[in-house]
Design an enzyme around this catalytic site. Sequence first.
Site, PDB file in Angstrom:
ATOM      1  CB  CYS A 139       2.850   4.758 -11.286  1.00  0.00           C
ATOM      2  SG  CYS A 139       1.207   4.552 -10.583  1.00  0.00           S
ATOM      3  CG  ASN A 147      -3.512   2.832 -11.880  1.00  0.00           C
ATOM      4  OD1 ASN A 147      -4.577   2.348 -12.248  1.00  0.00           O
ATOM      5  ND2 ASN A 147      -3.113   4.025 -12.292  1.00  0.00           N
ATOM      6  NE  ARG A 190       5.174   6.519  -8.461  1.00  0.00           N
ATOM      7  CZ  ARG A 190       6.148   5.622  -8.589  1.00  0.00           C
ATOM      8  NH1 ARG A 190       7.382   6.031  -8.886  1.00  0.00           N
ATOM      9  NH2 ARG A 190       5.915   4.342  -8.389  1.00  0.00           N
ATOM     10  CG  ASP A 207       5.645   4.620  -5.063  1.00  0.00           C
ATOM     11  OD1 ASP A 207       4.657   5.350  -4.821  1.00  0.00           O
ATOM     12  OD2 ASP A 207       5.553   3.389  -5.236  1.00  0.00           O
TER      13      ASP A 207
END
Length: 362
Positions: free
Chosen positions: A213, A216, A219, A324
């Site tokens: 992602c 980090n 997700r 996100d």
Amino acid sequence: MIIKIDDSEEFYGRIVDALKKGAIIALPTDTVYGLAVDATYVSAKERLNSLKKRDNKPYTFFISKKNIPDYAIITKRKLIDYFLPGPITFILKRNPAAPIDAAEKKIGIRIPDVHFIIKLLNCYDNPLIVTSANLSAQPPFTTPQEIADNFKEIKLIIDGGILKGAPSTILDLTTTPPTILRKGRVPILEIEKVYGRRIIIGDSLKFNLLFVCTGNTCRSPMAMGIIKTMVPEDYLDVQTAGTAAIDGLPASPNALIVVKEFGGSIDNHRSRPINKELIDWADLILVMEYRHYETVLEISADSVAKTFLLKEYKRRTKYNEVPDPVGRDLAFYRDCALDMYSSLKFLAMDIKKRFTKLKNNP
């Protein structure tokens, strides 16, 4: 003697002369350096065993493509035609009439994608027995001089420069589907694309999964924590990274809560940026957004066969991204996890179907 590769008759003449005398030679391949002898010389094979301090494990045979039927029973020809020459070793049933001294019913066939080796195999009558240039259970030597310093018995070493590549992939074609026995340069997903269906992963191996992602902390750690509740750790190794991650940050508090609600834990997670080492390690890379996909391919264009958006993997969707949740409330994190859940459940079943034990006992 260390000699440079060239295309002269003298160059090939030296190699042929050494092999015909039963000598051990060192040669560069498309992965690592190898030690080779003429496969028809029993005494040369015994000296190679002694030199490597190796027991009677099966060797790989370098054989010209046109001569493979003389030594092996060809099956799954599409894979052989597509990947040879290349960094892969195929295990086939040995032709009982093969003119070699071999007690095994199977034979490993390899043709490196190296011009001088292909030319040598096409002009030399006998196959070569080849093993990596190392002592048994030790890392391969990476330069001609290292080989010369450690193997005084080798009188001819062909200089291919510094070689630090991954070893060849070993694929057993005597099973249906084929079985990966050693991971290497050719990714599992690339083999499956050519084969047209899943292959089997050997019992001693795990499936390496990488989620990517941005930061980090949300997700990709959530995806890791949830899928670990779905696949036994004996079969799956999961790592995560971010395209704009700062080293060492824990998962966000909301991500920790959500993963616990799914029965998992990411308490020990620490963020890290994506790098080539992680990309090379992974059998499958799943990203959350298309820009993550682009970043992975910018680092390693060769990873295209194994990199997908999480929600696109084996699905008939396009550019289906996971939003996100960073900076959002707990409800948004829960929605994000639920958005990923069906894809993760599908992914878990997909991975488990590559292991015979899990196929028989899902």
